[in-house]
Structures are given as structure tokens and as C-alpha cells.
Design an enzyme around this catalytic site. Structure first.
Site, PDB file in Angstrom:
ATOM      1  N   ILE A 154       0.824  -1.068   0.051  1.00 10.91           N
ATOM      2  CA  ILE A 154      -0.037   0.074   0.263  1.00 10.91           C
ATOM      3  C   ILE A 154       0.795   1.301   0.080  1.00 10.91           C
ATOM      4  CG2 ILE A 154      -1.668   1.289   1.474  1.00 10.91           C
ATOM      5  CD1 ILE A 154      -2.562  -1.420  -0.020  1.00 10.91           C
ATOM      6  N   LEU A 155       0.639   2.048  -0.792  1.00  7.66           N
ATOM      7  CA  LEU A 155       1.285   3.281  -1.050  1.00  7.66           C
ATOM      8  C   LEU A 155       0.714   4.521   0.148  1.00  7.66           C
ATOM      9  CD1 LEU A 155       1.646   3.538  -4.651  1.00  7.66           C
ATOM     10  CD2 LEU A 155       3.438   2.947  -3.258  1.00  7.66           C
ATOM     11  N   ASN A 192      -2.922   1.451 -10.829  1.00  9.60           N
ATOM     12  CA  ASN A 192      -2.939  -0.131 -10.463  1.00  9.60           C
ATOM     13  C   ASN A 192      -3.746  -0.857 -11.266  1.00  9.60           C
ATOM     14  OD1 ASN A 192      -2.233  -2.207  -8.522  1.00  9.60           O
ATOM     15  ND2 ASN A 192      -4.207  -2.182  -7.750  1.00  9.60           N
ATOM     16  N   THR A 193      -3.325  -2.072 -11.369  1.00  8.38           N
ATOM     17  CA  THR A 193      -4.098  -3.236 -12.101  1.00  8.38           C
ATOM     18  C   THR A 193      -4.497  -4.082 -10.892  1.00  8.38           C
ATOM     19  OG1 THR A 193      -4.232  -4.804 -13.568  1.00  8.38           O
ATOM     20  CG2 THR A 193      -1.916  -4.328 -12.933  1.00  8.38           C
ATOM     21  N   HIS A 194      -5.737  -4.395 -10.891  1.00  4.07           N
ATOM     22  CA  HIS A 194      -6.408  -5.609  -9.801  1.00  4.07           C
ATOM     23  C   HIS A 194      -7.030  -6.535 -10.735  1.00  4.07           C
ATOM     24  CE1 HIS A 194      -7.615  -6.694  -6.142  1.00  4.07           C
ATOM     25  NE2 HIS A 194      -8.861  -6.840  -6.594  1.00  4.07           N
ATOM     26  N   ASP A 209      -5.830   5.613  -4.930  1.00  3.32           N
ATOM     27  CA  ASP A 209      -6.108   6.465  -3.817  1.00  3.32           C
ATOM     28  C   ASP A 209      -5.505   5.998  -2.538  1.00  3.32           C
ATOM     29  OD1 ASP A 209      -7.949   4.869  -3.040  1.00  3.32           O
ATOM     30  OD2 ASP A 209      -9.683   6.258  -3.616  1.00  3.32           O
ATOM     31  N   ALA A 210      -5.947   6.308  -1.365  1.00  2.00           N
ATOM     32  CA  ALA A 210      -5.372   6.040  -0.241  1.00  2.00           C
ATOM     33  C   ALA A 210      -6.049   4.659   0.360  1.00  2.00           C
ATOM     34  CB  ALA A 210      -5.561   6.973   0.791  1.00  2.00           C
ATOM     35  N   GLY A 211      -7.022   4.245  -0.492  1.00  2.00           N
ATOM     36  CA  GLY A 211      -7.688   2.931  -0.042  1.00  2.00           C
ATOM     37  C   GLY A 211      -6.942   1.899  -0.624  1.00  2.00           C
ATOM     38  N   ASP A 238      -7.385  -0.805  -3.357  1.00  2.00           N
ATOM     39  CA  ASP A 238      -8.056  -1.024  -4.490  1.00  2.00           C
ATOM     40  C   ASP A 238      -9.228  -0.342  -4.728  1.00  2.00           C
ATOM     41  OD1 ASP A 238      -5.967  -2.834  -5.243  1.00  2.00           O
ATOM     42  OD2 ASP A 238      -7.065  -4.369  -4.070  1.00  2.00           O
TER      43      ASP A 238
HETATM   44  C1  GRF Z   1      -1.596  -9.741 -11.229  1.00  2.00           C
HETATM   45  O1  GRF Z   1      -2.766 -10.148 -11.647  1.00  2.00           O
HETATM   46  C2  GRF Z   1      -1.921  -8.294 -10.274  1.00  2.00           C
HETATM   47  O2  GRF Z   1      -3.055  -7.934 -10.886  1.00  2.00           O
HETATM   48  C3  GRF Z   1      -2.113  -9.058  -9.125  1.00  2.00           C
HETATM   49  O3  GRF Z   1      -0.661  -9.743  -9.251  1.00  2.00           O
HETATM   50  C4  GRF Z   1      -0.475 -10.163 -10.262  1.00  2.00           C
HETATM   51  C5  GRF Z   1       0.824  -9.705 -10.816  1.00  2.00           C
HETATM   52  O4  GRF Z   1       1.327 -10.592 -11.975  1.00  2.00           O
HETATM   53  N1  GRF Z   1      -1.868  -8.051  -8.130  1.00  2.00           N
HETATM   54  P1  GRF Z   1       2.619 -10.052 -12.728  1.00  2.00           P
HETATM   55  O5  GRF Z   1       3.785  -9.932 -11.693  1.00  2.00           O
HETATM   56  O6  GRF Z   1       2.483  -8.745 -13.430  1.00  2.00           O
HETATM   57  O7  GRF Z   1       3.004 -11.481 -13.619  1.00  2.00           O
END
Ligand code: GRF
Length: 207
Positions: A99-100, A114-116, A148-150, A152
């Protein structure tokens, strides 16, 4: 509206693990028309494979472990300094598992992506794929969002759905989500750096 001052835009990627999303961004940025260059890769994990992916391609890398600091505030300041040294237009958390804090967020306000691996706001946190399977959803997917601060909770940039198959386990579902994630992350970052973006409350407009 955050905009990019220079072309190609300078992107710093933060990653804690395998780095497949980083590789997707590096592949996309190989095309000059993409509009972004990954100028550095940072990690909180000393031997994260993502760092090797950077080194193999001649991209600068750095490590800032939390354990090297007396507290999170100090780690956040140090990480922000390391990132800022590369003068990023955009910071992309691609599998960055920390967490940043406020210092970091203020310094790169509205410029951290961020990607989730789930369709937020469902299943935030580190076990998103496992939690989605345990809940029994028939559709999950990926969310690319501003940080943001939360945990995801930041404004959504884009999402893509991935069907859950009857015989899926965590690994098989995550693998298919990652396929979608690689495409979506590269697509969103490319659109942001080429066209800029506007944040109005929770709504983000990218051309
Ligand atoms: C991704 O699916 C990301 O969303 C999640 O962890 C995985 C990381 O994969 N938080 P990588 O390191 O990019 O292969």
C-alpha cells in the site's frame, strides 16, 4: 487535468513479483507510436523476477525493501524519492503488493495506476482471484484504476470481464485474467499517455 509534457511519456513501473504485466508494457512501448517509455522498474522485493525482466531489456531498476526502514512513512518517502529520480509522467503498479502512503500519493497525485485481478469494487485485496472463486461468481475480470489512499478503491479507468469456468481453480482463472490484464493495462496506459485524462470525482475520462 493531468497531461504528459514530453513524448514519449516516462513511465516508472512498480512490481513485486513475476512481472508479466511489466513485460506487456515493455512490449507495447517498443512501438514508438505507443507514446510511452518504461524508464525504470522498482520493487520492494530484492529478487523479484520483474527486476530481471527489466535488466534483460536494459531498463534501469531499483529495490526499496520495507524492511530497510524503521517505519512505513520512511519507506514511503524513500520509495517516492527513488521513483521521482526517474522523472515519471506516470507510475504504474503492476503487481506491486504494498500500500502506498500519503507522501507517495501526494507526490504523484492522479498519476498512479494500478491493475487488480477482479471487477472492483468486488474482491479488493491480495486474494482477489481466490475470493472470487470462493464466492462462486460466474464472471470476474480485471480493473485498471487510479490509486488513492484505500485498498483498491481509486477511480476506475477501465475494466474487462473474464468468465469463470466450472472447473477453474485459482491458477487457471488467474492465468486467463492475466491474459486480459496484459491487454487492458497496455491499452489504458497507452490511451492515457497519448491523450491525457480528466478526473472528476470518481469519473475518469480518457480520450
Ligand atoms: C496480477 O494479476 C496483478 O493484478 C496482481 O498480481 C498479479 C501480478 O502479476 N496484483 P505479474 O507480476 O504482473 O505477472
Amino acid at each position: 487535468m493531468p497531461s504528459i509534457e514530453q513524448a514519449p511519456a516516462r513511465v516508472v513501473v512498480l512490481a513485486s513479483g513475476a512481472g508479466s504485466n511489466l513485460v506487456a508494457l515493455l512490449a507495447a512501448s517498443a512501438d514508438p507510436a505507443y507514446g510511452a517509455e518504461v524508464v525504470a522498474v522498482g520493487s520492494d522485493v530484492e529478487h523479484a523476477p520483474a527486476l530481471d525482466r527489466a535488466t534483460e531489456r536494459g531498463v534501469a531498476s531499483f529495490v526499496e525493501p520495507l524492511s530497510a526502514h524503521p517505519d512505513r512513512a520512511s519507506w514511503n518517502r524513500a520509495l517516492a524519492d527513488r521513483v521521482a529520480a526517474h522523472r515519471p509522467d506516470l507510475v504504474v503498479c503492476a503487481g506491486f503488493m504494498r500500500i502506498l502512503g500519503a507522501t507517495f500519493l501526494q507526490r504523484f497525485s492522479e498519476r498512479i495506476v494500478n491493475t487488480h485481478p477482479a471487477l472492483l469494487p468486488a474482491f479488493p485485496g491480495v486474494h482477489a482471484v481466490r475470493d472470487a472463486l470462493a464466492y462462486g461468481v460466474r464472471v470476474s475480470g480485471v480493473t485498471v484504476h487510479l490509486v488513492d489512499a484505500g485498498v483498491d478503491t481509486g477511480p476506475v479507468l477501465d475494466q474487462r470481464a473474464v468468465p469463470v469456468l466450472a472447473d477453474d481453480d485459482e491458477a487457471s482463472l488467474h492465468a486467463r485474467i492475466k491474459d486480459a490484464e496484459h491487454e487492458l493495462l497496455a491499452d489504458v496506459v497507452g490511451r492515457m499517455v497519448r491523450g491525457g485524462w480528466t478526473v472528476t470525482g470518481r469519473k475518469v475520462t480518457i480520450p
